[in-house]
Motif scaffolding. Sequence first.
Motif: not given
Length: 113
Positions: A1-7, A38-42, A78-79, A109-110
Amino acid sequence: MKEFALIFRLNDIADFKPSPEQMQERMNWLASIAAQNKLVDKGNTLLPLPGSAKVVRADHVVTDGPYTEIKEFISGYIVLKAETIDEAVAISKENPIFKIGGSIEIREVLKRE
């Protein structure tokens, strides 16, 4: 699964002061992502102030930036985990920021391992 930053971006700093109802909507949206695991970083509480940015280039030229013509500011991020950027977009579309004229930038994001 990939990670995405939502700005999260807002057009006016006045929009940054949400009502209790708007805060509850945002918290519910965030909780729904967390419930799906699915929340990696709030995100965090350190946010850049509008108009406070400078860019230093390799030749040591300093400019206002990164884009002086943009008046919006970053209100948070969030990521999250998603299979594709399209899934991240679908999740983003449920965010209540759009009700107050905001927008969400989505970037893959990497992972740091």
